[in-house]
Design an enzyme around this catalytic site. Sequence first.
Site, PDB file in Angstrom:
ATOM      1  N   LYS A 167       8.081  21.933   0.452  1.00 50.46           N
ATOM      2  CA  LYS A 167       8.046  20.805   1.389  1.00 50.46           C
ATOM      3  C   LYS A 167       9.061  21.012   2.503  1.00 50.46           C
ATOM      4  CE  LYS A 167       8.518  15.721   1.340  1.00 50.46           C
ATOM      5  NZ  LYS A 167       8.898  14.556   0.506  1.00 50.46           N
ATOM      6  N   SER A 241       5.331  11.259   0.193  1.00 50.27           N
ATOM      7  CA  SER A 241       5.463  12.026   1.427  1.00 50.27           C
ATOM      8  C   SER A 241       5.292  13.536   1.244  1.00 50.27           C
ATOM      9  CB  SER A 241       6.844  11.765   2.060  1.00 50.27           C
ATOM     10  OG  SER A 241       7.892  12.156   1.191  1.00 50.27           O
ATOM     11  N   GLY A 262      11.712  10.096  -3.129  1.00 55.48           N
ATOM     12  CA  GLY A 262      12.655   8.983  -3.012  1.00 55.48           C
ATOM     13  C   GLY A 262      12.020   7.656  -3.387  1.00 55.48           C
ATOM     14  N   GLY A 263      10.671   7.627  -3.373  1.00 52.16           N
ATOM     15  CA  GLY A 263       9.939   6.420  -3.747  1.00 52.16           C
ATOM     16  C   GLY A 263       8.529   6.783  -4.162  1.00 52.16           C
ATOM     17  N   GLY A 264       8.433   7.775  -5.057  1.00 53.45           N
ATOM     18  CA  GLY A 264       7.125   8.217  -5.530  1.00 53.45           C
ATOM     19  C   GLY A 264       6.555   9.392  -4.765  1.00 53.45           C
ATOM     20  N   SER A 265       7.355  10.029  -3.909  1.00 57.54           N
ATOM     21  CA  SER A 265       6.824  11.018  -2.970  1.00 57.54           C
ATOM     22  C   SER A 265       6.374  12.330  -3.599  1.00 57.54           C
ATOM     23  CB  SER A 265       7.857  11.315  -1.882  1.00 57.54           C
ATOM     24  OG  SER A 265       7.975  10.219  -1.015  1.00 57.54           O
TER      25      SER A 265
END
Length: 557
Positions: A167, A241, A262-265
């Site tokens: 990534k 993301s 950071g929030g399900g990425s």
Amino acid sequence: MAYQRNPVKAPRVSGLALKAFVNTLESSVGAPVLEKLVRDSGITPWRELSPGDAPPLQFPLPPGAPATEPQSPAEQAVRAIAARASPPERETVGAFVRAYRDGQVDPVTVARRLHATLDTLEQGDARMGMFITRKPEEVLRAAEASAERLRAGRPLSVLDGVPVVVKDEVDVAGYPTTLGTRFRNQVAAVDATVAARLRAAGALILGKANMQEIGINPIGLNPHHGAVRNPWNRGHITGGSSSGSAAVVAAGLCPLGVGADGGGSIRIPAALCGIVGLKATWGRIPETGVPPLCWNVGHVGPMGLTVDDVAALYAVLAGPDGKDVVAQNQPAHHLSGYERADLTGIRLGICWPYFEDAAPDVVARCKDAVKALTDAGAVVVEIPAPDLNTVLWTHSCIILSEMAESMLPHTRERVSDFGLDSRTNLAIGRHFRATDLVHALRHRHRLTRELLAVMSGVDVIITPTTAISAPAIPESTLPEGESNLQVADALMRFVREGNLTGFPALSVPAGHDRAGLPVGVQLMGRPFEEHLLLRLGRVVESATPVRTPSLHVTALR
């Protein structure tokens, strides 16, 4: 506490209306508009909810049980890929190792095939949008060195010659780390720890994958580098993301990817693209060389075609590096019990109203996963409902405040360089008060303690990964995209708690909906018990029929 989820009240906005909305948020009259937006979404009861005696620190995560089968990371990776042969249509790490060993193909041939395929996939109207930066000649040189080692019988690891995608949130020396923006083009001089460990293992880094701009949205539409297309149906999103990493793996271009969560990425795009994604325990995998976007909730981690692939990559990436303070004080990572399919004595924590707050096909496929686990001997234990409003606002306040701070130098100079959805979220992050952030950090501490108490009675908590399968790409809104908080909430509903508390969570494919789109099931465990999640993930995987997406590449033949 009875299960309750507040409806999302924000409108779906795109085009000129979205531009006007964002300009208003950033103007001198933006503060009252922002305050109404967050108040309508439920922030007031959160602000008034006492966190008790919790200090504004991460609650110390307990170390977990030591390994019963101590092995080096290299030995663990070998063990993972040897655990089970994959079907011929799945080019797993194990398939690469066997093909290289048997002389069927070599890394140079693989690299050339992949680059030829990518030259087609990444151009023209049919572009998949999976990569931001590629360096084919550099990959070919690495493949030649790998082929020479393999011919000499001296591979660096089981990953030697295996292609992997990274990534574009992770530094890889010689590549820019754009974070999915159009303005951040600094070329990294040094590899991030995870990239260095990949190179030391001999893996072939195919390039830097496209991502949601600064990782601030779970949709996967990038206004600067293009929308990442889902290999199962290019008219649908990948989720974000880590959108490009998931799409590359799902398409069969490589069996391994590195994402950030950071929030399900990691987990959201893994679920929507039908692959496996692991968010390990907070600090389990070093963040050295990963630009700090959301340091209190962020994780870097493995994505893969199968659970065995993820287990092998986890073995290579995990462990302290002496530079990341968070990663230092942890027990050795291991795969104890990994191959044991008998789950007798394993307790699955489920809050059924929460579990069933998803699309019918998603619920049905995830119940199939629960059945596979109980057929193997696990038992279901009902657990209390999470306080979703508190989880939502605690997570939103922390992650958006930290992202707003990390991007502040650029937003002060040229906020228009960001996409409209990023500008919306950054404006909300700047709107939070200092007292909100301290309040959120205290709730994070409290929620971690409460989750530890719940997990004293269960071994894992099981939910869908996302409440919906991949929605259609809103083509008419591209390249800017839209603000659609209803979809964002459906994608993030089950994943936020793992980031807030730092507990490990694994997304595993659980089947497909009636449209043929993948469904993921999430297993969340106690700190530093990734081995148990991977063990249970293999059981679910074994019981789930294998399909291949519409876009399916073969590199070994």
